[in-house]
Every structure is written in structure tokens, then in C-alpha cells.
Scaffold this motif. Structure first.
Motif, mmCIF file in Angstrom:
data_model
loop_
_atom_site.group_PDB
_atom_site.id
_atom_site.type_symbol
_atom_site.label_atom_id
_atom_site.label_comp_id
_atom_site.label_asym_id
_atom_site.label_seq_id
_atom_site.Cartn_x
_atom_site.Cartn_y
_atom_site.Cartn_z
ATOM 1 N N THR A 108 102.379 -88.040 98.433
ATOM 2 C CA THR A 108 101.910 -89.418 98.299
ATOM 3 C C THR A 108 102.877 -90.291 98.547
ATOM 4 O O THR A 108 104.091 -89.994 98.793
ATOM 5 C CB THR A 108 101.509 -89.685 96.859
ATOM 6 N N SER A 116 98.658 -95.243 104.932
ATOM 7 C CA SER A 116 99.696 -95.661 105.793
ATOM 8 C C SER A 116 100.487 -94.335 106.058
ATOM 9 O O SER A 116 101.628 -94.409 106.649
ATOM 10 C CB SER A 116 100.778 -96.867 105.053
ATOM 11 N N SER A 161 97.418 -89.021 91.468
ATOM 12 C CA SER A 161 96.330 -89.970 90.750
ATOM 13 C C SER A 161 94.922 -90.156 91.563
ATOM 14 O O SER A 161 94.109 -90.085 90.915
ATOM 15 C CB SER A 161 96.875 -91.531 90.294
HETATM 16 C C1 FAD Z 1 98.749 -100.973 101.588
HETATM 17 C C2 FAD Z 1 98.916 -99.831 100.763
HETATM 18 C C3 FAD Z 1 99.057 -98.717 101.522
HETATM 19 C C4 FAD Z 1 99.188 -97.419 100.863
HETATM 20 N N1 FAD Z 1 99.514 -96.301 101.468
HETATM 21 C C5 FAD Z 1 99.521 -95.189 100.753
HETATM 22 C C6 FAD Z 1 99.461 -93.703 101.470
HETATM 23 O O1 FAD Z 1 99.232 -93.574 102.747
HETATM 24 N N2 FAD Z 1 99.370 -92.595 100.926
HETATM 25 C C7 FAD Z 1 99.522 -92.681 99.445
HETATM 26 O O2 FAD Z 1 99.742 -91.590 98.802
HETATM 27 N N3 FAD Z 1 99.710 -93.668 98.957
HETATM 28 C C8 FAD Z 1 99.392 -94.993 99.506
HETATM 29 N N4 FAD Z 1 99.683 -96.192 98.862
HETATM 30 C C9 FAD Z 1 99.861 -96.150 97.419
HETATM 31 C C10 FAD Z 1 98.737 -95.828 96.271
HETATM 32 O O3 FAD Z 1 98.147 -96.893 96.170
HETATM 33 C C11 FAD Z 1 99.384 -95.078 94.972
HETATM 34 O O4 FAD Z 1 100.204 -96.138 94.518
HETATM 35 C C12 FAD Z 1 99.821 -93.781 95.316
HETATM 36 O O5 FAD Z 1 99.188 -92.887 96.164
HETATM 37 C C13 FAD Z 1 99.932 -93.280 94.002
HETATM 38 O O6 FAD Z 1 100.895 -92.022 94.280
HETATM 39 P P1 FAD Z 1 100.888 -90.786 92.990
HETATM 40 O O7 FAD Z 1 99.263 -90.489 92.844
HETATM 41 O O8 FAD Z 1 101.707 -89.945 93.340
HETATM 42 O O9 FAD Z 1 101.428 -91.609 91.841
HETATM 43 P P2 FAD Z 1 100.578 -92.083 90.478
HETATM 44 O O10 FAD Z 1 99.567 -93.069 90.910
HETATM 45 O O11 FAD Z 1 101.754 -92.753 89.304
HETATM 46 O O12 FAD Z 1 100.081 -90.942 89.915
HETATM 47 C C14 FAD Z 1 100.876 -89.975 89.095
HETATM 48 C C15 FAD Z 1 99.969 -88.906 88.464
HETATM 49 O O13 FAD Z 1 100.381 -87.847 87.858
HETATM 50 C C16 FAD Z 1 99.751 -87.415 86.951
HETATM 51 N N5 FAD Z 1 100.696 -86.677 86.103
HETATM 52 C C17 FAD Z 1 101.835 -87.113 85.482
HETATM 53 N N6 FAD Z 1 102.536 -86.098 84.772
HETATM 54 C C18 FAD Z 1 101.953 -85.057 85.194
HETATM 55 C C19 FAD Z 1 101.947 -83.469 84.887
HETATM 56 N N7 FAD Z 1 102.884 -83.293 84.119
HETATM 57 N N8 FAD Z 1 101.011 -82.687 85.118
HETATM 58 C C20 FAD Z 1 99.919 -83.173 86.040
HETATM 59 N N9 FAD Z 1 99.534 -84.551 86.404
HETATM 60 C C21 FAD Z 1 100.620 -85.294 85.877
HETATM 61 C C22 FAD Z 1 99.192 -88.761 86.314
HETATM 62 O O14 FAD Z 1 98.362 -88.649 85.261
HETATM 63 C C23 FAD Z 1 98.687 -89.526 87.331
HETATM 64 O O15 FAD Z 1 97.672 -89.354 87.756
HETATM 65 C C24 FAD Z 1 99.427 -97.490 99.394
HETATM 66 C C25 FAD Z 1 99.289 -98.657 98.843
HETATM 67 C C26 FAD Z 1 98.942 -99.780 99.444
HETATM 68 C C27 FAD Z 1 98.974 -101.138 98.827
#
Ligand code: FAD
Lengths: 258, 322
Positions: free
Chosen positions: B233, B252, B267
Motif C-alpha cells: 500500500t 496513485s 485495510s
Molecule cells: C489521493 C490519494 C491517493 C492514494 N493512492 C493510494 C494508492 O495508490 N495505493 C494505496 O495503497 N493507498 C493510496 N492512498 C492511501 C489510502 O487512502 C490508504 O491510506 C492506504 O491504502 C492505507 O494503507 P494500509 O491499508 O496499509 O494502512 P491502514 O489503513 O492503516 O490499514 C492497516 C490495516 O492493517 C490491519 N492490521 C493491523 N495489525 C494487524 C495484524 N497484526 N494482523 C492483521 N492485520 C492487521 C488493520 O486492521 C488495518 O485494517 C491514497 C490516498 C489518497 C488521498
């Protein structure tokens, strides 16, 4: 060296709360709150940090329907000194060309030396405002900046393009566009939130700014609909061992492992 | 024939994809397909013709043209467009490409649609499809002014095989390049991920559920076992720099369509979903019972990835006889 910083802030729907009409697949905006677009919070944070480091002033400029105005208070609480809000017709769906023209009209009056915007907005992600302002103002833009340093009106910035990481240099005035990697936006304290209510939000119209927008917008929306998800959503239960075995058996059967 | 459709990308693979879309649109509308072949990655002009260009535009002083900045490329495109009736500029939707297109549109005083999924021309009007609200919706939008300036996402169109019989002309443009606005102090290639995500059959992706960089080992071991590629991500690729930037999946980042996509500690925010929802089978592992990723999954496990992943890797090894 005092900086005159302007940060461009878009107020958008909280897109995670936009509903979907189960029949037409059209978006439902009823009761969806407004917020500052995600990367614009990074832009505000960077603006405030530059002010804290060099001294000067941070002004925010927003363009949008008037009912979104109050969301800008968060920017004021984060350290923006003064906010301009250009109110437009609620039904007008401005495209980037029009928004850039309006922002340009405000920026000309503010004679800023550092202009910061988000790399793209969370609702449309057009990523056009920085470069368009660069053309309109005739000053450089460092798009996708991830680190910025200013010494004696010379800016050194790191940025991340498609396949390269660059360090670039240019003089003020300039425009920066930033994403989430540049900083972690601060959470204002209660005191700061209360203090923000005393800071001015100046409301302007396109008439005040003497900008006349094109009669036909550059773009017309024909349809907006949500693609349907065809996922099966099968929950695999049991302890790790059981769950892993069940999952692998399913995947072998689906034939997706080769 | 009248009307020039101009294509440009600083990436050759994307230029060829654009040419295959361009020839389709040009055939339907009796337009001429132009390709701007400049910069560090420019190709042999005959190859560009072989991929669908009727006219290849090059700069006279080709030597010394290193990495051009979007402002310079925008000015070149505008210059070329002035001498012909420019009806459309098709540009690859990379970071540089979006900047180039926005600048060109501003110079021409027209609108611009970035990140198009598809395009058609109906009753002389250009209609574009693109993602909206993080990808939750698809928007169909008509471009009113002319020329239409758009950027098209990579991998939406397949480049045509090279055809050495195709005829076209190479035009050398005389143009004094504007001074680059930014002084480049240093420039380095980003670390590339080892695997080609866009061509991968299996992708194992990680999110912020991983607590430290070293823990991504769990992801890599699973990927190695099943012969998959590692992705992540945006927080992992951009904010934390734990994974190479080109392994980011989403709005992006990259749009991928493997047979199997396993999301661990992701997430499932819409900006990520948009990059992986064309996968055939989606599996997710998340500790939060209400994680949105489950809505976009065929199979899901509500559990701690630190517990599940090692077990899963072992069971896969047994099943695959490794
Ligand atoms: C204009 C714009 C463009 C974007 N472009 C992208 C893009 O291209 N790609 C992208 O990915 N994001 C993009 N984002 C960001 C996106 O909105 C999210 O913030 C991002 O995808 C979240 O990444 P994540 O799931 O790693 O983190 P989080 O949302 O923090 O999720 C982490 C997850 O891990 C889980 N977790 C925690 N601990 C454990 C464990 N021990 N075992 C299992 N699960 C666990 C939690 O429950 C949670 O669901 C963009 C945002 C904007 C505003």
C-alpha cells in the motif's frame, strides 16, 4: 527572511461516506460531511512548518460552495493565519481550468513567494492545479516534493517521479505540490481550535475577483456510477492451521496457483 | 484527412500503448496520428511508425536533449500543435505525463482529463471515462473544447505488434527549448522491485498491519513459496519507504490483474482497491473483523497476520510439494 506562504486547500466530501444507490449505482451525497482533502493537510502542515522555521505568514485559499466554508477552521487551528474562501454557485461543477483561473486571481493579489498545494485531491485526483498555476504565474513548480529546504531564497527540494528520485533547486517564488510522504499533519489542540475561531475567513466571489468564467465549462459530466463488486466474501474460520489448510485447498481447487 | 492526434509519453512502452488507441480513434475520425519522439527514451523513428504513427516529430538538436522537464515538453507539444489542426493530445498518465498535460492544457486554455480509463469520439465530441472519489465510482465526461488534452493510464491498451511495412514520415522540428525551470542537482533511479507486478500471476501485498520493515520477510517468504510478486500500500512504499515505489498498488500506483491477490494487513481503502479489483481471486488477512478489504475479497481470514502468515507459508509449501 520572512516567507509569504499561500496554501491551496480544497474542501471535499468525506468520500469514504458517499453512499451508492443500489438500483442506479449513482452516488448518494445526503448527510455526507465535508473535510479538507487529505494531501492538502500535508500542504498546510508543510506551510506551517516553513513559517515556524523562517517566520512569515500563511494564508489559505479555497474555492467551493459556501456551505463548505467552515471546514477551513481546521487549517486555521493548524496554524494558518488567514483564510480566503471564494464562494461559487453550488451547482457549478468547476473543472481544473476554472479553479486555476480563480486561484490565480487571488494569488495575484497576495503576491506569495511560496505556494503549496496537494499533489491531487481525494475526490477527483486531477493533479492539475500546481502545473496550471505554474503556467499562469510563470513560476516553477516542484511537483511531488517530499522534502523542502529554503536558504536565502533558494529552494532545494527532493521529489519522487515515476521512476526517479531527484533533488532539484530553484529560487523563490515557486509552487510545491506535496503528498502524504512529506510530513505527518498535526492534530490541533483544543486551545488551538478555540483560537482558530478568532482568525479571519474572508469570503469572496468571482465578481470581487473580476474573473469571468467561460460560459461552457471545459468538461461536462455525463454519468457517475459505482462499479459492482462481484466478490464472494467467504470467511475462513478456525485456528491458523485449520484456516490455512482450508484456504489452500480452496485455492488449489480454483486453479489460481499456477 | 484533417486533424492531428498527437501522442507522447516519456516511457516508450506507454507511447506504444497510446499509439494503438490513437490509431483506432484516428481511423474512425479520419485523423492523422502524430508521435512526439523526444527525450532520453526516444525510439528509432521507424519503430514509432511501425507501431502506428503517421508522423513522427523529432527535435533538430536531438543531441543534448537529455531528460526534458514537463514545462519544456509542454512547450514543444504546443509548438507542434500550432502548425497543424490539433484535435487531441494523448499523453501517458505518469507523474511527469500528468504535469505535461496540465501545462499544455493551460497553455491552450482548455480542460484536461487525467488518468483516463478509456476514450471514444461521438458526434465529434471526445468522451472519457475515469475514476472518481478514490475509485468508488466511474465517471463518464464529455470534453467540450478543442483540442482535447487527456492522459491515459498505463496498461489500459495493448500496443500493436511492430509493422515494418507501415508508412509514415519523420518531421524534424526546429524549436528553441525554453530554459529548464528547475536545476537538477541529483537524479537516481528508484530501487526497482524484482518482479513485474503488471505481468504477475500471483501478488502478495502488505499494508500497515506490518509493524516493522523486517517483518515484511513474512510476506516475501509467502511470495517465494507461491512464485508471486510482492506489492504494498502507499504508506509502505511512499511514506515508510519499506518497499520499492514501483510496487505500490492503487490510485496513485499500479493497476494490477493477477489470478490471485493476497492482501495482508491492508485495510482496503478505496484508493488501494482500485488498483487490485481486476484480480481474479482476492484473499485477505486482517485482524479487524470490520476491515473494508473483506468486502472486496473472495476469501478472508480474521486474524493476526503474524500468526497466520508463517502457517500459511508452511501449508502452501506442503501443498505445492516444496
Ligand atoms: C489521493 C490519494 C491517493 C492514494 N493512492 C493510494 C494508492 O495508490 N495505493 C494505496 O495503497 N493507498 C493510496 N492512498 C492511501 C489510502 O487512502 C490508504 O491510506 C492506504 O491504502 C492505507 O494503507 P494500509 O491499508 O496499509 O494502512 P491502514 O489503513 O492503516 O490499514 C492497516 C490495516 O492493517 C490491519 N492490521 C493491523 N495489525 C494487524 C495484524 N497484526 N494482523 C492483521 N492485520 C492487521 C488493520 O486492521 C488495518 O485494517 C491514497 C490516498 C489518497 C488521498
Amino acid at each position: 527572511m520572512l516567507l509569504n506562504i499561500v496554501v491551496c486547500v480544497k474542501i471535499t466530501f468525506d468520500i469514504s461516506l458517499i453512499g451508492v444507490d443500489s438500483v442506479t449505482r449513482a452516488p448518494i451525497f445526503r448527510d455526507v460531511p465535508f473535510k479538507i482533502s487529505d494531501f492538502d493537510l500535508n500542504a498546510i502542515e508543510e506551510a506551517v512548518r516553513l513559517k515556524e522555521r523562517h517566520g512569515g505568514k500563511v494564508t489559505s485559499v479555497s474555492v467551493g460552495p459556501i456551505e463548505r466554508k467552515d471546514s477551513i477552521k481546521r487549517a486555521l487551528a493548524m496554524g494558518v493565519d488567514e483564510a480566503y474562501f471564494v464562494a461559487i454557485d453550488q451547482t457549478a461543477n468547476l473543472d481544473s481550468l476554472q479553479v486555476a483561473e480563480i486561484l490565480h486571481a487571488v494569488l495575484r493579489r497576495l503576491s506569495a513567494d511560496t505556494i503549496i498545494c496537494g499533489e491531487g485531491s481525494v475526490d477527483e485526483y486531477n493533479s492539475q492545479i500546481g502545473p496550471r498555476l505554474s503556467e499562469l504565474l510563470g513560476i516553477p513548480v516542484v511537483a511531488y516534493a517530499s522534502k523542502v529546504e529554503i536558504t536565502d531564497r533558494t529552494v532545494t527540494a527532493e521529489r519522487s517521479l515515476e521512476r526517479i528520485k531527484q533533488t532539484v533547486r530553484c529560487n523563490l517564488p515557486l509552487i510545491l505540490s506535496v503528498g502524504s510522504e512529506i510530513n505527518e499533519p498535526r492534530f490541533p489542540t483544543l486551545l488551538q481550535i478555540m483560537g482558530a475561531s478568532k482568525k479571519p475567513i474572508k469570503v469572496l466571489t468571482t465578481n470581487d475577483l473580476e474573473v469571468s468564467l467561460e460560459e461552457t465549462p471545459a468538461l461536462s459530466i455525463l454519468d457517475i456510477s459505482a462499479p459492482e463488486s462481484r466478490r464472494r466474501r467467504i470467511r475462513i474460520e478456525g485456528d491458523s492451521e485449520t484456516a490455512a489448510r482450508k484456504l489452500v485447498a480452496n485455492l488449489v481447487q480454483e486453479g489460481v496457483l499456477t | 484527412m484533417s486533424g492531428l492526434l498527437l501522442t507522447f509519453s516519456e516511457r516508450r512502452d506507454i507511447l506504444y500503448e497510446l499509439l494503438s488507441l490513437a490509431t483506432r480513434l484516428a481511423d474512425e475520425n479520419r485523423w492523422i496520428v502524430g508521435a512526439v519522439n523526444i527525450g532520453q527514451n526516444s525510439a528509432d523513428p521507424n519503430d514509432v511508425i511501425g507501431r502506428g504513427a503517421d508522423r513522427v516529430f523529432q527535435l533538430q538538436s536531438a543531441s543534448g536533449v537529455g531528460d526534458l522537464q514537463p514545462q519544456q515538453i509542454g512547450a514543444i507539444l504546443q509548438h507542434i500543435g500550432e502548425s497543424d489542426e490539433l484535435v487531441m493530445a494523448l499523453i501517458g498518465a505518469t507523474r511527469e505525463g500528468n504535469e505535461t498535460a496540465s501545462r499544455l492544457a493551460q497553455m491552450l486554455g482548455v480542460g484536461c482529463v487525467t488518468g483516463c480509463l478509456d476514450l471514444e469520439v461521438k458526434e465529434r465530441k471526445v468522451v472519457a471515462w475515469r475514476s472518481l472519489y478514490g475509485g468508488k465510482f466511474t465517471e463518464k465526461v464529455a470534453i467540450n473544447g478543442s483540442p482535447a488534452v487527456v492522459t491515459v493510464l498505463p496498461r489500459r491498451f495493448t500496443s500493436s505488434p511492430p509493422n515494418s511495412q507501415r508508412k509514415g514520415e519523420v518531421l524534424i522540428t526546429e524549436f528553441k527549448l525554453p530554459v529548464p525551470p528547475l536545476k537538477v542537482i541529483s537524479s537516481e533511479e528508484k530501487t526497482k522491485s524484482l518482479a513485474d507486478l503488471e505481468g504477475a500471476n500471483i501478488i502478495i501485498s502488505g499494508g500497515r498491519g506490518f509493524k516493522k520493515k523486517e517483518d515484511l520477510q513474512l510476506l516475501e517468504e509467502l511470495a517465494k513459496t507461491v512464485g508471486g510478486a510482492v506489492a504494498g500500500t502507499r504508506p509502505l512504499t511512499e511514506d515508510m519507504d519499506w518497499l520499492p515505489a514501483d510496487s505500490q498498488v492503487g490510485l496513485s500506483g499500479k493497476k494490477v490483474n493477477p489470478k490471485l491477490y493476497i492482501a495482508c494487513g491492508v485495510s482496503g481503502q478505496i484508493q488501494h482497491i482500485i488498483g487490485m479489483r481486476d484480480s481474479k481471486v482476492v484473499v485477505s488477512i486482517n485482524i479487524d473483523e470490520n476491515a473494508p478489504i473483506f468486502q472486496e475479497s473472495d476469501y478472508y481470514i480474521v486474524s493476526d497476520l503474524y500468526e497466520v502468515l508463517p502457517t500459511l507459508t508452511r501449508v502452501f509449501k506442503e501443498a505445492l510439494g516444496k
